[in-house]
Design a protein around this motif. Structure first.
Motif, mmCIF file in Angstrom:
data_model
loop_
_atom_site.group_PDB
_atom_site.id
_atom_site.type_symbol
_atom_site.label_atom_id
_atom_site.label_comp_id
_atom_site.label_asym_id
_atom_site.label_seq_id
_atom_site.Cartn_x
_atom_site.Cartn_y
_atom_site.Cartn_z
ATOM 1 N N GLN A 187 0.766 -1.218 0.328
ATOM 2 C CA GLN A 187 -0.016 0.035 -0.090
ATOM 3 C C GLN A 187 0.915 1.214 -0.010
ATOM 4 N N THR A 188 0.380 2.448 -0.789
ATOM 5 C CA THR A 188 1.177 3.527 -0.689
ATOM 6 C C THR A 188 0.288 4.686 -0.743
ATOM 7 N N TYR A 189 0.646 5.632 0.276
ATOM 8 C CA TYR A 189 -0.062 6.793 0.308
ATOM 9 C C TYR A 189 0.641 7.889 -0.603
ATOM 10 N N ILE A 190 0.044 8.585 -1.079
ATOM 11 C CA ILE A 190 0.644 9.663 -1.834
ATOM 12 C C ILE A 190 0.801 10.763 -0.934
ATOM 13 N N PRO A 191 1.502 11.890 -1.107
ATOM 14 C CA PRO A 191 1.561 13.136 -0.228
ATOM 15 C C PRO A 191 0.777 13.824 -0.312
ATOM 16 N N HIS A 192 -0.245 13.799 -1.270
ATOM 17 C CA HIS A 192 -1.436 14.721 -1.475
ATOM 18 C C HIS A 192 -2.718 14.156 -0.818
ATOM 19 N N GLY A 193 -3.471 15.165 -0.570
ATOM 20 C CA GLY A 193 -4.866 14.839 0.005
ATOM 21 C C GLY A 193 -5.585 15.541 -0.861
ATOM 22 N N TYR A 194 -7.017 15.310 -0.570
ATOM 23 C CA TYR A 194 -8.293 15.988 -1.143
ATOM 24 C C TYR A 194 -8.986 16.621 -0.355
ATOM 25 N N MET A 195 -9.521 17.635 -0.909
ATOM 26 C CA MET A 195 -10.817 18.187 -0.048
ATOM 27 C C MET A 195 -12.082 18.585 -1.175
ATOM 28 N N PRO A 241 -0.345 18.759 -1.511
ATOM 29 C CA PRO A 241 0.131 18.018 -0.641
ATOM 30 C C PRO A 241 -0.547 18.574 0.856
ATOM 31 N N PHE A 242 -0.367 17.574 1.540
ATOM 32 C CA PHE A 242 -0.997 17.694 2.886
ATOM 33 C C PHE A 242 -0.451 18.998 3.776
ATOM 34 N N GLU A 243 0.935 18.997 3.397
ATOM 35 C CA GLU A 243 1.717 20.323 4.225
ATOM 36 C C GLU A 243 1.148 21.456 3.599
ATOM 37 N N MET A 244 0.462 21.643 2.484
ATOM 38 C CA MET A 244 0.008 22.986 2.181
ATOM 39 C C MET A 244 -1.363 23.149 2.603
ATOM 40 N N PHE A 245 -2.101 22.005 2.830
ATOM 41 C CA PHE A 245 -3.527 22.269 3.457
ATOM 42 C C PHE A 245 -3.283 22.623 4.800
ATOM 43 N N GLU A 246 -2.020 22.032 5.418
ATOM 44 C CA GLU A 246 -1.783 22.354 6.950
ATOM 45 C C GLU A 246 -1.309 23.870 6.956
ATOM 46 N N ALA A 247 -0.730 24.451 5.804
ATOM 47 C CA ALA A 247 -0.011 25.533 6.139
ATOM 48 C C ALA A 247 -1.121 26.622 6.050
ATOM 49 N N ILE A 248 -2.324 26.201 5.522
ATOM 50 C CA ILE A 248 -3.483 27.262 5.484
ATOM 51 C C ILE A 248 -4.321 27.493 6.778
ATOM 52 N N THR A 249 -3.728 28.373 7.561
ATOM 53 C CA THR A 249 -4.209 28.261 9.053
ATOM 54 C C THR A 249 -5.148 29.312 9.230
ATOM 55 N N THR A 250 -5.398 30.238 8.227
ATOM 56 C CA THR A 250 -6.306 31.351 8.556
ATOM 57 C C THR A 250 -7.149 31.740 7.518
#
Ligand code: FAD
Length: 386
Positions: A187-195, A241-250
């Protein structure tokens, strides 16, 4: 002794999602006794159904599978044809890239509606029972026994000639197979997520963009896509990428990001709604699953995401799972319902093809978010000039 003189085969289909519901139709049409077990309550009675994407692209693989059990028209009358990708560049310019010849198209279909149509179709066959709120917990591949837990937490065990795992990417049937020796799993998770976001109808209650397209905002490292719905909205999915989602904090960072990256989409999404959805949602993961074999002896077999979950960028996860139903059905014909011969033949035929589609799906992410910006545009331009 012919099949009809033999004792009726009794199969358990585990998972009543898109592939399980369809496969139950195929098995019932063969004259088998079918018990379909679904972990969730009956979605036809639910107000809100949480799940993966709201809508999906149905392609000819899936249509063919629906056609063979008489469901193609019942489904496609609710589909919206998408003849091309519509590329949105940073300046808001749009250009279409056809999928094939002008008469070829894929269709945007509502996931819940599609699942409901198939569940209602299964029920019409004789000798079919659907057990909602029944979660498969264990199975025994020697005896064909499967144990389910119902809503009250009670365990129910039954014996079957065949256990069919259509229980998705995190399949419980597959987990049981993984305990056996010589079962390969990756199994492989890619570094990207979706919303998922939403573009509602415009002020005239019309589609806010051209209807018959799969809209794409390719931004190299990430992208957004939008598929049309019957209520004139577009389900809009941001892959990043998850880290971009997480960087959008406001809220300010969110609006700034959309102003810079998706300026033409922002007014269509609506700032307030975008903030509400983004700030209250979590990006979801995307997984690829490969395994081998797809069967155990003459007792169990995997179809759909349980066998080969893939990232959604090729729009083939469901379509490929539906095609599994055709392949298994044809092989059961060829081996006259002899599971001991048919199941190994199914693994042999399906496994390399499904693995290849998983790889193509991964490759198509780069195509969709990046290459459409360059190569295919240039190729298309060259072809147009020929
Ligand atoms: P699922 O849809 O996951 O269904 C599995 C079912 O089994 C569920 O109903 C679940 O409740 C049930 N279940 C799970 N565990 C148990 C248990 N232990 N006991 C009983 N029941 C159980 N594919 C396309 O072809 N085209 C697209 O455009 C497309 N877009 C996508 C977009 C996104 C964002 C994502 C994430 C996926 C997309 N896919 C698309 C892929 C598609 O969603 C899957 O391939 C498809 O849903 C697989 O169907 P399935 O029935 O195998 O699994």
């Amino acid at each position: 002794m012919s099949f009809h003189q033999e004792k009726k085969k009794h199969v358990a289909v585990c998972g009543g999602g898109l592939v399980g519901a369809l496969n139950a139709c195929y098995m019932a049409r063969r004259g088998y006794k079918v018990d379909l077990y679904e972990m969730r309550p009956d979605i036809r009675t639910m107000k809100v159904v949480r799940g993966k994407s709201i809508n999906l692209a149905l392609s000819c693989r899936g249509r063919e599978a629906l056609k063979r059990v008489g469901l193609e028209d019942a489904v496609t009358k609710y589909g919206i044809p998408m003849h091309a990708r519509m590329i949105h560049d940073l300046n808001g310019r749009r250009r279409p890239i056809l999928y094939g010849t002008k008469d070829q198209y894929i269709m945007s279909i509502d996931r819940r509606l599609l699942n409901e149509i198939m569940l209602s179709a299964v029920e019409k066959f004789p000798d079919v029972e659907i057990h909602f709120s029944h979660k498969l917990t264990t199975c025994n591949f020697e005896t064909g026994e499967a144990t389910f837990e119902n809503e009250q937490g009670h365990k129910v065990t039954k014996q079957f000639d065949l256990i069919i795992g259509c229980d998705g990417a995190y399949s419980a049937v597959r987990k049981q197979m993984m305990k056996l020796s010589r079962f390969d799993y990756q199994q492989t998770y890619i570094p990207h997520g979706y919303m998922e976001l939403n573009i509602p109808p415009n002020s005239q209650n019309e589609f806010a963009m051209e209807i018959n397209y799969l809209h794409i905002w390719p931004r190299n490292e990430y992208m957004m896509i939008a598929l049309p719905n019957l209520d004139k909205s577009f389900t809009t999915t941001l892959f990043m990428p998850f880290e971009m989602f997480e960087a959008i904090t406001t809220e300010e960072k969110l609006i700034q990001f959309f102003k810079e990256e998706f300026p033409d989409a922002l007014p269509l999404l609506g700032q307030e709604e975008l903030i509400k959805t983004f700030m209250s949602s979590k990006a979801l993961p995307l997984i690829t699953v490969k395994c081998h074999p797809y069967h155990v002896n003459n007792k169990a077999v995997l179809l759909g995401d349980a066998a080969h979950a893939m990232v959604p960028f090729y729009g083939q996860g469901m379509n490929c799972g539906m095609e599994d139903c055709i392949i298994l059905d044809e092989i059961l014909d060829a081996y006259e319902n002899d599971f001991s011969k048919a199941l190994p033949a199914y693994t042999k035929k399906r496994n390399p093809d499904a693995k290849a589609i998983c790889d193509l799906a991964m490759y198509n992410y780069i195509e969709m978010r990046s290459k459409v910006n360059t190569t295919s545009f240039l190729i298309r331009k060259k072809l147009d000039n020929l």
